[in-house]
Write a protein that holds these residues in place. Structure first.
Motif, PDB file in Angstrom:
ATOM      1  N   THR A 113       0.837  -1.211   0.000  1.00  0.00           N
ATOM      2  CA  THR A 113       0.000   0.000   0.000  1.00  0.00           C
ATOM      3  C   THR A 113       0.865   1.250   0.000  1.00  0.00           C
ATOM      4  N   LEU A 114       0.475   2.220  -0.820  1.00  0.00           N
ATOM      5  CA  LEU A 114       1.072   3.553  -0.773  1.00  0.00           C
ATOM      6  C   LEU A 114       0.060   4.475  -0.105  1.00  0.00           C
ATOM      7  N   GLY A 115       0.369   4.913   1.111  1.00  0.00           N
ATOM      8  CA  GLY A 115      -0.559   5.745   1.854  1.00  0.00           C
ATOM      9  C   GLY A 115      -0.480   7.211   1.463  1.00  0.00           C
ATOM     10  N   THR A 116      -1.402   7.993   2.010  1.00  0.00           N
ATOM     11  CA  THR A 116      -1.428   9.430   1.747  1.00  0.00           C
ATOM     12  C   THR A 116      -1.308  10.201   3.050  1.00  0.00           C
ATOM     13  N   VAL A 117      -0.293  11.047   3.117  1.00  0.00           N
ATOM     14  CA  VAL A 117      -0.115  11.983   4.229  1.00  0.00           C
ATOM     15  C   VAL A 117       0.175  13.349   3.615  1.00  0.00           C
ATOM     16  N   ASN A 118      -0.625  14.347   3.958  1.00  0.00           N
ATOM     17  CA  ASN A 118      -0.434  15.680   3.395  1.00  0.00           C
ATOM     18  C   ASN A 118      -0.114  16.707   4.476  1.00  0.00           C
ATOM     19  N   LYS A 119       0.574  17.746   4.050  1.00  0.00           N
ATOM     20  CA  LYS A 119       0.974  18.838   4.937  1.00  0.00           C
ATOM     21  C   LYS A 119       0.274  20.122   4.535  1.00  0.00           C
ATOM     22  N   LEU A 120      -0.144  20.885   5.535  1.00  0.00           N
ATOM     23  CA  LEU A 120      -0.731  22.201   5.319  1.00  0.00           C
ATOM     24  C   LEU A 120       0.134  23.202   6.077  1.00  0.00           C
ATOM     25  N   TYR A 121       0.735  24.143   5.359  1.00  0.00           N
ATOM     26  CA  TYR A 121       1.601  25.155   5.975  1.00  0.00           C
ATOM     27  C   TYR A 121       0.899  26.507   5.960  1.00  0.00           C
ATOM     28  N   MET A 122       0.924  27.198   7.087  1.00  0.00           N
ATOM     29  CA  MET A 122       0.342  28.541   7.198  1.00  0.00           C
ATOM     30  C   MET A 122       1.402  29.524   7.671  1.00  0.00           C
ATOM     31  N   GLU A 123       1.497  30.648   6.980  1.00  0.00           N
ATOM     32  CA  GLU A 123       2.444  31.707   7.354  1.00  0.00           C
ATOM     33  C   GLU A 123       1.670  32.897   7.930  1.00  0.00           C
ATOM     34  N   PHE A 124       2.106  33.381   9.097  1.00  0.00           N
ATOM     35  CA  PHE A 124       1.458  34.503   9.772  1.00  0.00           C
ATOM     36  C   PHE A 124       2.427  35.685   9.888  1.00  0.00           C
ATOM     37  N   GLU A 125       1.872  36.842  10.203  1.00  0.00           N
ATOM     38  CA  GLU A 125       2.735  38.003  10.457  1.00  0.00           C
ATOM     39  C   GLU A 125       3.652  37.733  11.643  1.00  0.00           C
ATOM     40  N   LYS A 126       3.104  37.056  12.658  1.00  0.00           N
ATOM     41  CA  LYS A 126       3.895  36.615  13.799  1.00  0.00           C
ATOM     42  C   LYS A 126       3.290  35.316  14.313  1.00  0.00           C
ATOM     43  N   GLN A 127       4.054  34.564  15.071  1.00  0.00           N
ATOM     44  CA  GLN A 127       3.592  33.261  15.561  1.00  0.00           C
ATOM     45  C   GLN A 127       2.338  33.432  16.422  1.00  0.00           C
ATOM     46  N   PRO A 128       1.230  32.757  16.039  1.00  0.00           N
ATOM     47  CA  PRO A 128      -0.027  32.942  16.777  1.00  0.00           C
ATOM     48  C   PRO A 128      -0.138  32.101  18.051  1.00  0.00           C
ATOM     49  N   LEU A 129       0.700  31.076  18.212  1.00  0.00           N
ATOM     50  CA  LEU A 129       0.632  30.266  19.420  1.00  0.00           C
ATOM     51  C   LEU A 129       1.265  31.004  20.596  1.00  0.00           C
ATOM     52  N   SER A 185       2.049   9.078  -0.747  1.00  0.00           N
ATOM     53  CA  SER A 185       3.189   9.664  -0.050  1.00  0.00           C
ATOM     54  C   SER A 185       4.312   8.671   0.230  1.00  0.00           C
ATOM     55  N   TRP A 186       4.018   7.592   0.970  1.00  0.00           N
ATOM     56  CA  TRP A 186       5.031   6.560   1.212  1.00  0.00           C
ATOM     57  C   TRP A 186       4.335   5.238   1.502  1.00  0.00           C
ATOM     58  N   SER A 187       5.103   4.159   1.428  1.00  0.00           N
ATOM     59  CA  SER A 187       4.516   2.821   1.424  1.00  0.00           C
ATOM     60  C   SER A 187       4.542   2.168   2.807  1.00  0.00           C
ATOM     61  N   PHE A 188       3.690   1.176   2.962  1.00  0.00           N
ATOM     62  CA  PHE A 188       3.740   0.295   4.122  1.00  0.00           C
ATOM     63  C   PHE A 188       3.234  -1.082   3.712  1.00  0.00           C
ATOM     64  N   ARG A 189       3.447  -2.039   4.593  1.00  0.00           N
ATOM     65  CA  ARG A 189       3.042  -3.419   4.309  1.00  0.00           C
ATOM     66  C   ARG A 189       1.773  -3.740   5.086  1.00  0.00           C
ATOM     67  N   PRO A 190       0.662  -3.964   4.420  1.00  0.00           N
ATOM     68  CA  PRO A 190      -0.596  -4.262   5.118  1.00  0.00           C
ATOM     69  C   PRO A 190      -0.722  -5.748   5.448  1.00  0.00           C
ATOM     70  N   THR A 191      -1.727  -6.064   6.241  1.00  0.00           N
ATOM     71  CA  THR A 191      -1.960  -7.464   6.604  1.00  0.00           C
ATOM     72  C   THR A 191      -2.246  -8.325   5.377  1.00  0.00           C
ATOM     73  N   ILE A 192      -2.841  -7.729   4.356  1.00  0.00           N
ATOM     74  CA  ILE A 192      -3.171  -8.507   3.159  1.00  0.00           C
ATOM     75  C   ILE A 192      -1.907  -9.000   2.453  1.00  0.00           C
ATOM     76  N   ALA A 193      -0.815  -8.251   2.566  1.00  0.00           N
ATOM     77  CA  ALA A 193       0.455  -8.699   1.973  1.00  0.00           C
ATOM     78  C   ALA A 193       0.960  -9.947   2.686  1.00  0.00           C
ATOM     79  N   ASP A 194       0.801  -9.991   4.010  1.00  0.00           N
ATOM     80  CA  ASP A 194       1.168 -11.205   4.750  1.00  0.00           C
ATOM     81  C   ASP A 194       0.302 -12.382   4.301  1.00  0.00           C
ATOM     82  N   ASP A 195      -0.995 -12.122   4.151  1.00  0.00           N
ATOM     83  CA  ASP A 195      -1.911 -13.182   3.725  1.00  0.00           C
ATOM     84  C   ASP A 195      -1.522 -13.734   2.359  1.00  0.00           C
ATOM     85  N   ARG A 196      -0.993 -12.874   1.511  1.00  0.00           N
ATOM     86  CA  ARG A 196      -0.637 -13.278   0.138  1.00  0.00           C
ATOM     87  C   ARG A 196       0.829 -13.673   0.013  1.00  0.00           C
TER      88      ARG A 196
END
Length: 476
Positions: free
Chosen positions: A290-306, A405-416
């Protein structure tokens, strides 16, 4: 005249990390006819460093993930260009959807139990990561924290599992093979070593030996990378050659082809891409991993809001709030694993969203995503996060040249009965000629999903070709 390294024609499909690693290794071993065909209009593949904020951000690979047995770290460890996090995220907050901030020591204690509940050890086991984690977690909670509020414990487990899913790349930990988790080799040392203000592109430049005064150069690969070349047909032909055809009508012949395209592209295109069809074992691997999906959302502010004492927060959804969320257009917010500051970028916030929710965000406009994020901040925080001045995000699944994004090995791969080892194996033509080789992170047996796994795979296939040839001779 015998084939030799200087005349052997090598074509590499994909100018990502694995393709670049293979090409540079071959060129440094006297192979002179090496070319790369890249479907994108840039090099790097799932390394994509772009200007943003006060310097750059990585839309794909970001961290080095440890030191020991990590070929990326080994290549740069004496250059002083990698930076440690110094427990940068250790004080991260845990916030419930009713705006309650979990007391830090309590949050850390539950997190520690979750960590110790993950599958470990050398014993062969079967089943899913999710099942093992869940059973161990509740057993450990009963033993160590029997007075803990069960709703809070469940929220913590769900958040931990979601975070682990984002690291692995899975939609759910119940999809992930326990054997995969145990057989993956973690590199000891700081997992969040980063590239400072230069981004992961810095490593690619070192791999290609680009000089510091040549910002756009390709070093060893100068004149060898052909951008915008989408390969549509790969034919193992006789005698001892491979024929490639591209979407734009271009035609290439080679003695050997190293295919480094992503697992997602192989899954989508292998039936029409390869002539003759790939062997059953390789098709089984392509269909099972399986090739999974992980996405990034970047926000730029005038100054750090945290606030000054925050580096970010994990979100704990109360069951009733999650039930309500799923009825709304903002249901994709369930896929957010966390929000945090970015090292070397004092004015940015970064949000991770993965799995089906990550794929869904790619169908939304920037305006709709920002609208959802503003709702999310208001739901969890007692202070205001203003609209950002700029926003950028990744879309790895909808890009036809990646499909994830990047791959992993699912349980179905073990089964097969399959795994990266079947994806890795080269393919011979009817005459027995090793014409087609496979690299890329998904072909790495123990370091899949990482840049160092991709580098190792590229080196592995280059070494396979190096071993086939003497200095001027071919050993079939």
């Amino acid at each position: 005249m015998e084939n030799c390294r200087t005349s052997a024609r090598i074509l590499i499909i994909g100018a990502g990390t694995s393709g670049i690693a293979a090409a540079t290794r071959l060129l440094q071993n006297n192979f002179q006819n090496v070319q790369i065909l890249e479907a994108e209009n840039r090099i790097g593949g799932r390394i994509n460093t772009i200007p943003f904020g006060d310097n750059v951000v990585d839309m794909g690979a970001q961290w080095c993930y440890g030191k020991q047995s990590n070929c990326v770290y080994e290549m740069v460890k004496d250059m002083g260009i990698l930076h440690g996090t110094d427990d940068y995220y250790s004080t991260i907050k845990r916030v419930r959807s009713n705006k309650e901030v979990i007391q830090h020591e309590l949050g850390c204690a539950i997190h520690d139990i979750a960590l110790r509940s993950m599958p470990s050890g050398p014993n062969p086991v079967v089943g899913s990561f999710g099942t093992h984690l869940t059973e161990n977690f509740w057993r450990n909670i009963e033993t160590e924290m029997p007075q803990l509020d069960r709703d809070l414990a469940n929220e913590a487990l769900e958040t931990f599992a979601k975070h682990e899913s984002s690291i692995i790349g899975s939609d759910s930990l119940f999809d992930v093979s326990i054997r995969e988790h145990i057989e993956y080799h973690e590199c000891d040392g700081d997992k969040l070593l980063h590239w400072g203000t230069k981004g992961y592109k810095r490593f690619l430049r070192l791999l290609m030996k680009v000089s510091e005064d040549d910002p756009e150069g390709l070093g060893l690969l100068e004149g060898r990378v052909h951008l915008g070349k989408k390969v549509t047909k790969i034919e193992l032909a006789c005698p001892s050659k491979v024929i490639l055809r591209c979407e734009d009508g271009d035609y290439f012949e080679a003695d050997h082809v190293i295919c480094t395209v992503s697992l997602g592209v192989l899954q989508e295109q292998h039936e029409k891409l390869f002539v003759p069809p790939l062997p059953p074992a390789k098709v089984n691997a392509i269909r099972s991993l399986t090739l999974g999906t992980v996405n990034k959302l970047y926000m730029e502010f005038e100054k750090q809001p945290l606030p000054d004492d925050w580096v970010g927060f994990f979100c704990f959804w109360l069951a009733k709030d999650l039930k309500e969320l799923r009825k709304t257009e903002y249901s994709w917010l369930e896929g957010i694993t966390g929000c945090h500051m970015v090292t070397c970028q004092p004015r940015l916030l970064m949000v991770w969203v993965n799995g089906p929710h990550g794929r869904h965000t790619e169908t939304l406009s920037d305006e709709k995503v920002m609208e959802g994020l503003q709702w999310f901040f208001r739901k969890f925080l007692t202070f205001e996060i203003p609209p950002p001045k700029r926003f950028v995000r990744s879309k790895w699944f909808s890009n036809p040249n990646f499909r994830g994004s990047w791959s992993f090995r699912p349980t179905i791969a073990d089964d097969r009965g399959t795994g990266p080892w079947d994806l890795e194996s080269p393919v011979k033509g009817e005459d027995g000629h090793i014409g087609l080789l496979f690299a890329g992170e998904a072909t790495s047996r123990n370091h899949f999903s990482t840049v160092h796994g991709a580098v190792e795979a590229g080196f592995r296939e280059a070494n396979r070709l190096i071993a086939l040839y003497s200095s001027c001779g071919f050993n079939p």
